[in-house]
Motif scaffolding. Structure first.
Motif, PDB file in Angstrom:
ATOM      1  N   LEU B  59       0.850  -1.038  -0.118  1.00 30.14           N
ATOM      2  CA  LEU B  59       0.027   0.034   0.063  1.00 30.14           C
ATOM      3  C   LEU B  59       0.879   1.328  -0.030  1.00 30.14           C
ATOM      4  CD1 LEU B  59      -2.970   0.763   0.413  1.00 30.14           C
ATOM      5  CD2 LEU B  59      -2.270   1.251   2.710  1.00 30.14           C
ATOM      6  N   THR B  60       0.707   2.214  -0.937  1.00 27.81           N
ATOM      7  CA  THR B  60       1.404   3.614  -1.035  1.00 27.81           C
ATOM      8  C   THR B  60       0.713   4.288   0.079  1.00 27.81           C
ATOM      9  OG1 THR B  60       0.013   4.262  -2.830  1.00 27.81           O
ATOM     10  CG2 THR B  60       2.159   3.266  -3.508  1.00 27.81           C
ATOM     11  N   ARG B  78      -4.612  -5.570  -6.672  1.00 27.10           N
ATOM     12  CA  ARG B  78      -5.160  -4.541  -7.502  1.00 27.10           C
ATOM     13  C   ARG B  78      -5.869  -5.388  -8.698  1.00 27.10           C
ATOM     14  NH1 ARG B  78      -1.848   0.148  -9.485  1.00 27.10           N
ATOM     15  NH2 ARG B  78      -3.718   0.978  -9.413  1.00 27.10           N
ATOM     16  N   GLY B  83      -7.506  -0.837 -11.605  1.00 26.95           N
ATOM     17  CA  GLY B  83      -6.501  -0.696 -10.919  1.00 26.95           C
ATOM     18  C   GLY B  83      -6.980  -0.357  -9.148  1.00 26.95           C
ATOM     19  N   PHE B  84      -8.216  -0.642  -9.102  1.00 24.97           N
ATOM     20  CA  PHE B  84      -9.129  -0.652  -7.846  1.00 24.97           C
ATOM     21  C   PHE B  84      -8.019  -1.425  -6.881  1.00 24.97           C
ATOM     22  CE2 PHE B  84     -13.671   0.789  -8.491  1.00 24.97           C
ATOM     23  CZ  PHE B  84     -13.181   1.805  -9.434  1.00 24.97           C
ATOM     24  N   GLU B  85      -7.902  -1.032  -5.524  1.00 25.97           N
ATOM     25  CA  GLU B  85      -6.978  -1.880  -4.692  1.00 25.97           C
ATOM     26  C   GLU B  85      -7.896  -2.388  -3.685  1.00 25.97           C
ATOM     27  OE1 GLU B  85      -3.459   0.893  -3.717  1.00 25.97           O
ATOM     28  OE2 GLU B  85      -5.267   2.413  -3.873  1.00 25.97           O
ATOM     29  N   VAL B  94     -10.002  -0.152  -0.960  1.00 21.29           N
ATOM     30  CA  VAL B  94      -9.112   0.884   0.082  1.00 21.29           C
ATOM     31  C   VAL B  94     -10.003   2.232  -0.255  1.00 21.29           C
ATOM     32  CG1 VAL B  94      -7.228   2.140   0.103  1.00 21.29           C
ATOM     33  CG2 VAL B  94      -6.981  -0.362  -0.446  1.00 21.29           C
ATOM     34  N   VAL B  95     -10.458   2.467  -1.320  1.00 18.16           N
ATOM     35  CA  VAL B  95     -11.340   3.812  -1.294  1.00 18.16           C
ATOM     36  C   VAL B  95     -12.792   3.371  -1.484  1.00 18.16           C
ATOM     37  CG1 VAL B  95     -11.592   5.815  -2.726  1.00 18.16           C
ATOM     38  CG2 VAL B  95      -9.291   4.851  -2.504  1.00 18.16           C
ATOM     39  N   ALA B  96     -13.605   4.090  -0.851  1.00 17.84           N
ATOM     40  CA  ALA B  96     -14.955   3.885  -0.747  1.00 17.84           C
ATOM     41  C   ALA B  96     -15.759   4.646  -2.023  1.00 17.84           C
ATOM     42  CB  ALA B  96     -15.699   4.387   0.311  1.00 17.84           C
ATOM     43  N   ASP B  97     -16.792   4.413  -2.501  1.00 14.67           N
ATOM     44  CA  ASP B  97     -17.476   5.176  -3.541  1.00 14.67           C
ATOM     45  C   ASP B  97     -17.877   6.372  -2.876  1.00 14.67           C
ATOM     46  OD1 ASP B  97     -19.846   4.612  -2.536  1.00 14.67           O
ATOM     47  OD2 ASP B  97     -20.262   3.095  -3.811  1.00 14.67           O
ATOM     48  N   LEU B 103     -16.431  -1.452  -2.017  1.00 13.63           N
ATOM     49  CA  LEU B 103     -16.545  -2.926  -2.389  1.00 13.63           C
ATOM     50  C   LEU B 103     -15.777  -3.780  -1.841  1.00 13.63           C
ATOM     51  CD1 LEU B 103     -15.954  -1.967  -6.306  1.00 13.63           C
ATOM     52  CD2 LEU B 103     -17.983  -2.504  -5.192  1.00 13.63           C
TER      53      LEU B 103
END
Lengths: 356, 121
Positions: B59-60, B78, B83-85, B94-97, B103
């Protein structure tokens, strides 16, 4: 109802008005006419040559340089609660002679304070800077922020600056430490992706595309995250594009966070929390479409009213915002959202009238 | 509940994605730095990409622009398309909508039986 007009353009009558405020050697250069000012690379096609054609003084003075005329035609005519002066002289358009650019910005601020801000307590001022020298710009922000009417830094949109570039970080640091906000306005050098086009109509239609990238640049390069107390206003750049930019940035962030992990919130969240867009020039859309657009933005706290006086595409407070919009939404657009942005009190008398 | 022996432990190099079949289900397996084996459904819940073509990354992270480092204690899978993580630990994105929804990859329990990797579906 109170009205905060977030985009009113004041001006000097000529560059010579700045001479008393300039240091040597620039005082002499400008006094002797060594510079003709910033060129305008096109002809306006409206009856008033870029301004409302009724903005004329009895003695023929150039438009927008006369406080009494502005007071009659916009401040008193529409009983504005506040008018935000955004200037029309942006030294950042100079691409060389940085010392001159910085001196011109400072001189303009002093001129504006004396000849405009001092004349009417309804005025809110914009600190003009020469952005190409960010350290000098930061010093100018420090110098002018003590003025009680200065509430924002004006970042002019030209053809070669994206303000998220780390080189411009001193400007945001200065605004942050002085607790004043950031606004963006295009200049006559602003461009779309293929230049200005071939016609004035084409150039004007491209203006939103010169301002959208500033929002993208600030968010992607971490300005929103690094300065959580700063708020950002885009003037005269349209607003119907915002849902697209939010959706696009959100998707790009989900795909590309790996490259820009300094972004800690979804870009759309940043926009909803701290971005304002001015309404002028409205696009004659129906009340139903206004409401659809605001629903797509996800908040009714982004739009702020502006007239753009004295320019030809002026929006009248009496006509530009559809009366079919709900009263509470009109209140937010006309004054509440801008009052929150500038952290200003609306006079009790005006606010109580609004509450009735 | 069914138990499927899908591969040998020695076939799972650390930091790689290995596809397998668990009964009729196509799955992906990955072995972490700590030796744990993770198993997820083989399709991305976003648009259905085959995750076996994706990659495992650290994870960056960054607090300042252009000062990126990696967190070697947190690996992500990924998606090969967008490229979704997804966290390798939990399967969660890692990121929500913009509705705050994360997801999530469907995760399967994994048992190690000698050198066999057994996936429970």
């Amino acid at each position: 109802m109170p009205i905060i007009d977030t985009d009113v353009h004041e001006s000097f009558s000529s560059l010579q008005d700045l001479v008393p405020y300039l240091p040597d050697p620039y005082k002499g250069w400008i006094a002797q006419g060594a510079w003709r000012g910033i060129p305008q690379p096109f002809c306006y096609t409206s009856p008033g040559n870029g301004n409302r054609a009724d903005v004329v003084t009895e003695d023929g003075a150039p438009v927008a340089s006369d406080y009494d005329l502005m007071r009659r035609q916009v401040l008193d005519e529409y009983d504005l609660t506040y008018a935000v002066l955004t200037g029309y002289f942006y030294p950042t358009m100079l691409k060389l002679q940085y010392g001159l650019g910085t001196a011109l910005a400072a001189a303009y601020n002093d001129y504006c304070a004396e000849h405009w801000l001092a004349k009417d307590e309804r005025f809110i001022g914009s600190i003009q800077i020469f952005a190409r020298d960010p350290q000098a710009a930061a010093r100018e922000i420090d110098r002018m922020s003590d003025h009680p009417q200065m509430r924002q830094v004006m970042l002019p949109v030209v053809d070669d600056i994206a303000y998220g570039d780390p080189a411009y970080r001193p400007i945001f640091e200065a605004a942050d430490r002085n607790e004043i906000m950031i606004s963006f306005h295009h200049t006559t050098h602003a461009q779309g992706p293929y230049g200005m086009g071939l016609h004035y109509m084409e150039r004007r239609a491209l203006l939103p595309i010169s301002l959208m990238p500033q929002v993208i640049s600030l968010i992607v390069n971490g300005v929103f995250d690094n300065f959580p107390n700063l708020r950002f206003m885009v003037l005269e750049g349209g607003f119907s594009w915002l849902p697209h930019v939010m959706w696009r940035l959100d998707r790009d962030y989900r795909m590309g966070r790996v490259e820009v992990p300094w972004i800690k919130k979804l870009p759309s969240t940043h926009c909803r929390e701290r971005l304002k867009l001015s309404t002028q020039p409205t696009e004659d859309i129906s009340a139903e479409n206004w409401i659809k657009l605001i629903e797509l933005m996800g908040t009714d706290e982004i739009l702020v009213f502006s007239t753009d006086y004295p320019h030809f595409d002026f929006d009248s407070p009496n006509a530009a915002i559809p009366r079919g919009l709900p009263d509470d939404l009109r209140e937010k657009i006309f004054w509440k959202n801008a009052a929150a942005f500038y952290d200003i009190d609306v006079p009790l008398a005006a606010a109580s009238i609004a509450a009735e | 509940m069914a138990r499927h022996t899908v591969c040998r432990l020695k076939d799972l190099p650390v930091g790689k994605i290995v596809p397998a079949n668990a009964g009729r289900a196509r799955i992906v397996l990955s072995r972490t730095e700590t030796g744990e084996v993770k198993a997820f459904a083989g399709r991305c819940p976003h648009q259905g990409a085959h995750l076996e073509f994706g990659c495992i990354s650290d994870l960056t992270q960054a607090e300042r622009p252009n000062e990126v480092s990696v967190d070697k204690s947190c690996s992500v899978l990924r998606c090969p398309w967008h490229g979704f993580e997804f966290s390798l630990a939990t399967g969660q994105a890692v990121v929500a909508d913009d509705r705050g929804h994360f997801l999530k990859l469907r995760r399967y329990n994994v048992e190690i039986d000698g050198d066999d990797v057994v996936v429970v579906t």
